[in-house]
Structure formats: structure tokens, C-alpha cells
Design an enzyme around this catalytic site. Structure first.
Site, PDB file in Angstrom:
ATOM      1  N   ARG A 159       0.872  -1.179   0.000  1.00 35.72           N
ATOM      2  CA  ARG A 159       0.000   0.000   0.000  1.00 35.72           C
ATOM      3  C   ARG A 159       0.906   1.225   0.000  1.00 35.72           C
ATOM      4  NH1 ARG A 159      -5.249   1.611   2.012  1.00 35.72           N
ATOM      5  NH2 ARG A 159      -5.195   3.591   3.149  1.00 35.72           N
ATOM      6  N   HIS A 202      -7.000   0.718  -7.021  1.00 29.79           N
ATOM      7  CA  HIS A 202      -7.296   0.065  -5.734  1.00 29.79           C
ATOM      8  C   HIS A 202      -8.034  -1.257  -5.991  1.00 29.79           C
ATOM      9  CE1 HIS A 202      -7.622  -0.455  -1.572  1.00 29.79           C
ATOM     10  NE2 HIS A 202      -8.250   0.648  -1.203  1.00 29.79           N
ATOM     11  N   GLN A 232      -9.929  -3.231  -3.054  1.00 33.40           N
ATOM     12  CA  GLN A 232     -11.175  -2.612  -2.606  1.00 33.40           C
ATOM     13  C   GLN A 232     -12.326  -2.988  -3.531  1.00 33.40           C
ATOM     14  OE1 GLN A 232     -11.923  -0.468   0.188  1.00 33.40           O
ATOM     15  NE2 GLN A 232     -13.967  -1.042  -0.543  1.00 33.40           N
ATOM     16  N   ASP A 274     -16.223   8.475  -2.144  1.00 32.54           N
ATOM     17  CA  ASP A 274     -14.937   8.407  -1.450  1.00 32.54           C
ATOM     18  C   ASP A 274     -14.668   9.781  -0.854  1.00 32.54           C
ATOM     19  OD1 ASP A 274     -12.444   7.566  -0.555  1.00 32.54           O
ATOM     20  OD2 ASP A 274     -11.487   7.667  -2.525  1.00 32.54           O
ATOM     21  N   CYS A 291     -15.761   3.378   0.464  1.00 33.97           N
ATOM     22  CA  CYS A 291     -14.572   2.585   0.787  1.00 33.97           C
ATOM     23  C   CYS A 291     -14.003   2.920   2.161  1.00 33.97           C
ATOM     24  CB  CYS A 291     -13.512   2.758  -0.297  1.00 33.97           C
ATOM     25  SG  CYS A 291     -13.091   4.469  -0.663  1.00 33.97           S
ATOM     26  N   ARG A 335     -13.142  -6.682   2.850  1.00 33.45           N
ATOM     27  CA  ARG A 335     -11.727  -6.469   2.584  1.00 33.45           C
ATOM     28  C   ARG A 335     -10.933  -7.697   3.029  1.00 33.45           C
ATOM     29  NH1 ARG A 335      -9.502  -1.807   1.895  1.00 33.45           N
ATOM     30  NH2 ARG A 335      -8.055  -3.131   0.761  1.00 33.45           N
TER      31      ARG A 335
END
Length: 312
Positions: A100, A127, A130, A224, A265, A293
Site C-alpha cells: 500500500r 485500488h 477494494q 470516497d 470505501c 476487505r
């Protein structure tokens, strides 16, 4: 496929396999508890994390492995060691690497140099993990037949909007990104890639700057945060003003179909990109989405380490 570096790396059969196994892990997290026994997985993060870190470490533990968490300032990368050398060293100790970080190019280089699976758990461009969690949540809600449904992202044209368009294209869905015009719209290269994939899958890819028309008859409204990690603070006032019409509130939710859901998210800023009454209301599935996740990263690790995911 050795790695998952980009959402676009996935094929529909890949996604179906990952989500099917993830659904099984949701029912029984320890069903493959010895698949990583006596093995380690390195988790390298240069960005702060709540869900990704907890999901990754728990996923490894549920597979019987040992997670090794590494902060960005804990490796010799900060003192000049190359990314490729680092990848080779980690490959000698771990069975997989979850990353990440900021630059997509760093993850791509790690993937090229490592001999173990490398998983992109977020970059400034993409991503993919996700979106796997998102689509498992969508399928739990609506099933696999999504004929006639519209899936809408509202807000900043960032990494989440990119991944949303690409994964929707892979899934053959009608996906929309409703964003401001100009510098906070999705990257045109990503939009073109989504449309290219859509030609194979029958998906409908739409980019609009009208939040109300996007929300009309939608099955999902997704958003987001407006200020992502690394965004310059000097742009906050301008960006907030431009994004205000894209905030998900009760008025926008009322334009959607009767069984629609709200997704995010996380982390969320109530009163900015989403109203409290929406994210904390009965149509919100954000907590189940966050749980997935773990289930999807667990499934991804399980299949990548076994070499069971094909190249697109």
C-alpha cells in the site's frame, strides 16, 4: 497470473473465482487454515491504514500464515536500496507481498523483480482489492444477475473512480463516474481502457458531470473522501467547493431505485462527501463492505499462492 498490480489485470473468470472463494471464507474464515502454515506474508505500507492493514493481517492469520508488517521507514529503501533489490530480498523470506503506497510505478517494479505474488493494496492510481470487496458486497445484495442495474460513483475522479470504471467493465455492468470537469475528472487513459474492456464484456461505461442524472434509477451510489492522502492542502477550499454538488445526501438517494444501497470505501467524513443520515441509514452497506476487505484479500492470497489465477 503471478501478481495483482492493476484492476485491469483481472479477467471475469478471475473475479468469479476470487469472489466465490471469498464468500466461502465469509461463512467459514478458517476453512483453509493450513494453506499458509509455516509461511510468512510481508505487508509493506507507506500510507496510513485501518481496513487494509487489519484485513491483510487477519487474512494471513486465517490461512495459517504469519503476517510481517513493515512501515515505509523501516526498510533500507529510505537509505538508497533499490526497489528491485528489496523485492528480491523479500522474496527469499515471504510467500507473498502486499503493498500500500503512493506510486503505481513502485508497485509495478516490485512485481517485476519479486519471485512471489505481489498484491496492490492501494496506489494513487488504482485500488483493486477494494473493488473485489465492493463487488462481493454488490453480489450479496443483488445476486449475479445485474441486468438493468446502474452502478454509480460520485465525487473525485481519483484512484477509486478508476478502479470502479475498470471493474465495472470487467463485470459487464452499467457503471457511471459522476465527477467535476477538468482536473478532478477520471484519467482519460483509464476511461479509454474501461471502454476497451467493455467492448468484450458488453458493459456500459459512462462519465458525466451531472450528479442528479447519474443518481436517477441507480442501484448503487458510491463515494470516497474528497481529500485523498497526498493531495495538497492548498487545494482543499477549491476542491471542496467543486465537489459539493456530488455529495451523497437524502435527495440523491431518493432518485435511486427502491432497493438501492449506499457504498463507501471508508474512512468517511460525514457532512462532506456523504450525509450522516445516508451512511448511518438503512440503505448503507459500508460495514459489510469493510468486512469483505478481509474475505477477498484472503481469497486472493489463497489463489495467487497456488497459481490458480490466469493471465488476462
Amino acid at each position: 497470473m503471478k501478481d495483482l498490480l492493476h484492476t485491469a489485470d483481472l479477467s471475469r473468470p478471475d473475479v468469479d473465482l476470487i469472489l466465490s472463494t471469498a464468500a466461502e471464507f465469509a461463512e467459514d474464515p478458517l476453512r483453509a487454515h493450513s494453506s499458509l502454515a509455516h509461511r510468512t506474508v510481508a505487508i509493506y505500507m507507506t500510507k496510513p491504514s485501518t481496513r487494509t492493514r487489519l484485513a491483510s493481517e487477519t487474512a494471513v492469520a486465517h490461512l495459517g500464515g504469519t503476517p510481517i508488517f513493515i512501515r515505509g521507514d523501516e526498510l533500507q529503501l529510505g537509505r538508497g536500496e533499490t526497489i528491485s533489490d528489496t523485492a528480491r530480498i523479500i522474496s527469499g523470506f515471504a510467500s507473498a507481498l502486499i503493498v500500500r503506497t503512493y506510486a503505481q510505478s513502485d508497485v509495478d517494479e516490485l512485481g517485476r523483480a519479486a519471485s512471489i505474488p505481489v498484491i496492490n493494496a492501494l496506489t494513487d492510481d488504482d485500488h483493486p482489492t477494494q473493488l473485489l470487496a465492493d463487488w462481493l458486497t454488490i453480489q450479496e445484495t443483488f445476486g449475479t444477475d445485474i441486468t438493468g442495474r446502474k452502478f454509480v460513483y460520485l465525487g473525485d475522479g481519483n484512484n477509486m473512480s478508476h478502479a470502479w470504471l475498470i471493474m465495472g467493465a470487467i463485470m459487464g455492468a452499467h457503471v457511471v463516474a459522476a465527477t467535476p470537469e477538468g482536473k478532478w475528472a477520471p484519467d482519460l487513459i483509464v476511461v479509454a481502457k474501461a471502454k476497451e474492456i467493455a467492448l468484450e464484456t458488453g458493459a456500459t461505461i459512462e462519465v458525466t458531470h451531472d450528479p442528479e442524472s447519474a443518481a436517477k434509477d441507480a442501484s448503487v451510489l458510491y463515494t470516497d473522501v474528497w481529500m485523498s492522502m497526498g493531495d495538497p492542502e492548498s487545494e482543499r477550499l477549491e476542491k471542496t467547493k467543486v465537489l459539493m454538488p456530488f455529495a451523497v445526501n437524502a435527495e440523491l438517494m431518493n432518485l435511486t431505485v427502491s432497493d438501492s444501497i449506499f457504498m463507501h470505501c471508508l474512512p468517511a467524513h460525514r457532512g462532506e462527501e456523504v450525509a450522516a443520515e445516508v451512511i448511518d441509514g438503512p440503505r448503507s452497506v459500508v460495514w459489510r463492505e469493510a468486512l469483505h476487505r478481509r474475505t477477498t484479500i484472503q481469497s486472493l492470497l489463497y489463489h495467487l499462492v497456488r497459481g490458480e489465477i490466469k493471465v488476462r
